[in-house]
Design a protein around this motif. Structure first.
Motif, short mmCIF file in Angstrom:
data_model
loop_
_atom_site.label_atom_id
_atom_site.label_comp_id
_atom_site.label_asym_id
_atom_site.label_seq_id
_atom_site.Cartn_x
_atom_site.Cartn_y
_atom_site.Cartn_z
N SER A 74 -27.85 -3.06 45.44
CA SER A 74 -26.97 -4.21 45.60
C SER A 74 -26.83 -4.53 47.08
O SER A 74 -26.98 -3.67 47.94
N ILE A 75 -26.58 -5.81 47.36
CA ILE A 75 -26.45 -6.30 48.73
C ILE A 75 -25.00 -6.70 48.96
O ILE A 75 -24.40 -7.42 48.15
N HIS A 76 -24.44 -6.18 50.05
CA HIS A 76 -23.04 -6.41 50.38
C HIS A 76 -22.92 -7.14 51.71
O HIS A 76 -23.49 -6.71 52.70
N LEU A 77 -22.19 -8.21 51.67
CA LEU A 77 -21.84 -8.94 52.89
C LEU A 77 -20.32 -8.93 52.96
O LEU A 77 -19.65 -9.58 52.15
N LEU A 78 -19.76 -8.16 53.87
CA LEU A 78 -18.31 -8.00 53.91
C LEU A 78 -17.80 -8.16 55.34
O LEU A 78 -18.51 -7.84 56.30
N THR A 79 -16.56 -8.63 55.45
CA THR A 79 -16.02 -8.97 56.76
C THR A 79 -15.28 -7.79 57.41
O THR A 79 -14.20 -7.96 57.99
N ASN A 80 -15.88 -6.63 57.30
CA ASN A 80 -15.49 -5.48 58.11
C ASN A 80 -16.74 -4.61 58.27
O ASN A 80 -17.82 -4.97 57.79
N ASP A 81 -16.60 -3.49 58.97
CA ASP A 81 -17.72 -2.55 59.10
C ASP A 81 -17.52 -1.53 57.97
O ASP A 81 -17.04 -0.42 58.18
N THR A 82 -17.86 -1.95 56.75
CA THR A 82 -17.40 -1.26 55.54
C THR A 82 -17.73 0.23 55.53
O THR A 82 -16.93 1.04 55.06
N GLY A 83 -18.90 0.60 56.03
CA GLY A 83 -19.29 2.01 56.00
C GLY A 83 -18.46 2.87 56.92
O GLY A 83 -18.38 4.09 56.74
N CYS A 84 -17.86 2.27 57.93
CA CYS A 84 -17.17 3.04 58.97
C CYS A 84 -15.66 2.94 58.94
O CYS A 84 -14.98 3.76 59.56
N VAL A 85 -15.12 1.95 58.25
CA VAL A 85 -13.66 1.88 58.19
C VAL A 85 -13.15 2.95 57.22
O VAL A 85 -13.83 3.34 56.27
N TRP A 86 -11.94 3.41 57.49
CA TRP A 86 -11.27 4.30 56.54
C TRP A 86 -10.67 3.44 55.44
O TRP A 86 -9.85 2.58 55.70
N ARG A 87 -11.14 3.68 54.22
CA ARG A 87 -10.58 2.97 53.08
C ARG A 87 -10.11 4.02 52.08
O ARG A 87 -9.65 5.06 52.50
N HIS A 88 -10.18 3.74 50.78
CA HIS A 88 -9.60 4.68 49.82
C HIS A 88 -10.55 4.93 48.65
O HIS A 88 -11.24 4.02 48.20
N ALA A 89 -10.56 6.16 48.20
CA ALA A 89 -11.16 6.50 46.92
C ALA A 89 -10.03 6.95 46.00
O ALA A 89 -8.99 7.43 46.48
N TYR A 90 -10.21 6.78 44.71
CA TYR A 90 -9.11 6.99 43.76
C TYR A 90 -9.55 7.90 42.63
O TYR A 90 -10.71 7.87 42.18
N ASP A 91 -8.61 8.69 42.16
CA ASP A 91 -8.78 9.39 40.90
C ASP A 91 -8.32 8.43 39.80
O ASP A 91 -7.13 8.10 39.73
#
Ligand SMILES: [Fe+2]
Length: 196
Positions: A160-177
């Motif tokens: 899949s191809i992602h175009l997102l308005t942040n540096d998605t791989g490097c920002v701290w985001r969240h994973a969920y249970d």
């Protein structure tokens, strides 16, 4: 623009990013910018030639787990835009995760099932499940529908191809249970570039 990082430095990617920049500059809102980008994004997904095979390969040691490869193709110097491929081997699935930025995500190869979750009083509720094939894409405008996971349903690896308005791989985001709704800090990284 001069210091932006074109990891995949080709006329196709440069032209695409130039057009996206113009759409963002001219758009009155994220939704409007997305409408302007849609035709270009559809063209990118339909073009079989612009993405080299190396960016369509799984990555055994990835931050996503499951052999899932997240390959940076382009990043803005200021972290305001990124283009990357996400490669999910057959039968593998991502953690449930968020993105924290608006943009477009579409399937280039293979098929996926996507499950979208809503947060309700700290718990996660499955709100939608959809099947994606090559050329299908969707807009993300958080916080709506920003929490999901994807699983590859094809015998071949999905890309899949992602175009997102942040540096998605490097920002701290969240994973969920998904069972408890518990969140944890999550940074996926990229296979091919370091986080600054
Ligand atoms: Fe995602």
């Amino acid at each position: 623009m001069a210091a932006d990082e074109f990891v995949l430095d080709t006329p196709d990617v440069r032209t695409f990013i130039t057009d996206v920049r113009a759409a963002i500059a001219d758009g009155s809102s994220p939704a409007d910018a997305i409408e302007r980008i849609r035709p270009r994004f559809a063209d990118l997904l339909a073009d079989p030639n612009w993405l080299p095979a190396v960016y369509q390969e799984a990555a055994p040691q990835s931050g996503m787990g499951g052999g899932i490869g997240q390959w940076a193709l382009y990043r803005a110097e200021d972290g305001s835009l990124s283009l990357f491929s996400l490669v999910v081997p057959s039968g593998s699935e991502t953690p449930v995760h968020d993105h924290l930025a608006w943009g477009l995500v579409g399937l280039y190869r293979g098929t996926q099932d996507e499950e979208i979750f809503a947060r309700e009083r700290g718990a996660l509720r499955l709100s939608e499940r959809r099947a994606l094939g090559p050329g299908d894409f969707y807009a993300l405008i958080p916080p709506a529908d920003d929490i999901h996971r994807v699983r590859t349903t094809s015998a071949e690896t999905s890309v899949s191809i992602h175009l997102l308005t942040n540096d998605t791989g490097c920002v701290w985001r969240h994973a969920y249970d998904p069972a408890s709704g518990e969140e944890r800090p999550f940074r996926s990284g990229y296979v091919n570039v370091d986080c600054r």
